[in-house]
Design a protein around this motif. Structure first.
Motif, PDB file in Angstrom:
ATOM      1  N   UNK B  57       0.863  -1.629   0.312  1.00  0.00           N
ATOM      2  CA  UNK B  57      -0.116  -0.202  -0.140  1.00  0.00           C
ATOM      3  C   UNK B  57       0.686   1.296  -0.005  1.00  0.00           C
ATOM      4  N   UNK B  60       0.054   4.908  -2.025  1.00  0.00           N
ATOM      5  CA  UNK B  60      -0.133   5.903  -1.028  1.00  0.00           C
ATOM      6  C   UNK B  60       0.496   6.995  -0.694  1.00  0.00           C
ATOM      7  N   UNK B  61       1.452   6.426  -0.416  1.00  0.00           N
ATOM      8  CA  UNK B  61       2.549   7.514  -0.135  1.00  0.00           C
ATOM      9  C   UNK B  61       3.470   9.215  -1.199  1.00  0.00           C
ATOM     10  N   UNK B  64       0.397  10.916  -2.081  1.00  0.00           N
ATOM     11  CA  UNK B  64       0.163  12.178  -1.100  1.00  0.00           C
ATOM     12  C   UNK B  64       1.515  13.043  -0.335  1.00  0.00           C
TER      13      UNK B  64
END
Lengths: 136, 150
Positions: B57, B60-61, B64
């Motif tokens: 996952x 996502x970093x 963002x």
């Protein structure tokens, strides 16, 4: 782990996570860059009518940990989830999974669920992995 | 906004992110994932990687920290931040992605569904991101469904 050793319906060992704390939500906000204040600021939680809730992606991260505990990270090719319920600090999440399908080309499809200690499902997901074959 | 369907095709500015080992470690610590492949090169090599891989996952970093902030994204989509929820998240991993890689991400809205229910309606907005590494290889695709309650 070989493709031939996996059977449809096999369950994976449950991954039990520690209770979610507010500090963990602050850590996850900083690590992920998701600064939606709903996850860390009390007043915003009240305004939204939900109170402070955990990042859905934190729960997906826990589900991902489950998946990569069961089959090596290297072999995971797809992972998708649907978020079902909000998670609050103080809840303890467990991750369960099972094999749904075996496809050609050594592909296995599995289900992953994240639920709290009362069995309330927080997210339901599907993952796909490609495993080595004993015949390779 | 006048018509949420107008969002289909909306493209975001591409963004770039260099993946750092320390960021990967910070991320798995926040989740409580103690898999050594994310911080120990020997463990990563033993699993067949050539470097420290990103967790499933972690994309996502990249979005963002490399791209729009949550607030900026809400403004661009003209959505009320207290009315939105994350509905679904899909990831497809095409090639290994390692600490040290520099990813460039292109992102656009690919679908909008409007649903009416007994407790009010909602818009389901699907954004697709494509991740290319420093060699120009497409290494991952993600799709995010944002739920906007009316």
């Amino acid at each position: 782990m070989y493709y031939e050793e996996i059977n449809v319906g096999d369950s994976f060992p449950t991954l039990q996570k520690d209770e979610i704390t507010r500090v963990q939500l602050v850590k996850y906000a900083g690590a992920s860059g998701d600064f939606n204040p709903l996850h860390t600021v009390e007043e915003v939680g009240e305004q939204a009518g939900t109170g402070i809730i955990a990042h859905g992606m934190l729960i997906m991260g826990m589900a991902a940990q489950g998946v990569t505990t069961w089959i090596p990270r290297k072999n995971v090719k797809k992972f998708q989830v649907r978020f079902k319920k909000m998670t609050k600090p103080g809840e303890s999440i467990e991750i369960t999974g099972k094999v749904l399908e075996k496809k050609e080309n050594n592909i296995i499809v599995g289900e992953v669920l994240a639920m709290n200690s009362e069995g309330e499902v927080k997210l339901a997901g599907i993952f796909e992995g490609v495993l080595p074959s004993k015949n390779d | 906004m006048s018509n949420v369907n107008d969002l289909v095709g909306l493209e975001f500015e591409p963004y770039c992110f260099e993946i750092e080992k320390g960021k990967i470690r910070e991320f798995v610590q926040a989740i409580g994932d103690d898999n050594p492949i994310y911080f120990d090169m020997e463990a990563a090599k033993k699993e067949g990687f050539q470097g420290i891989p990103i967790p499933l996952t972690f994309l996502q970093v990249i979005d963002l920290w490399g791209g729009y902030s949550f607030q900026e994204k809400m403004e661009k989509l003209k959505l009320n931040p207290v009315k939105i929820l994350h509905g679904e998240q899909h990831f497809e991993y095409l090639e290994d992605i390692y600490a040290g890689d520099v990813l460039t991400v292109s992102s656009k809205v690919i679908n909008v569904d409007i649903k009416k229910g007994s407790s009010g309606g909602m818009d389901l907005i699907t954004t697709e991101n494509q991740y290319k590494n420093q060699h120009g290889d497409l290494v991952a695709i993600s799709r995010n469904v944002t739920v906007h309650r009316h």
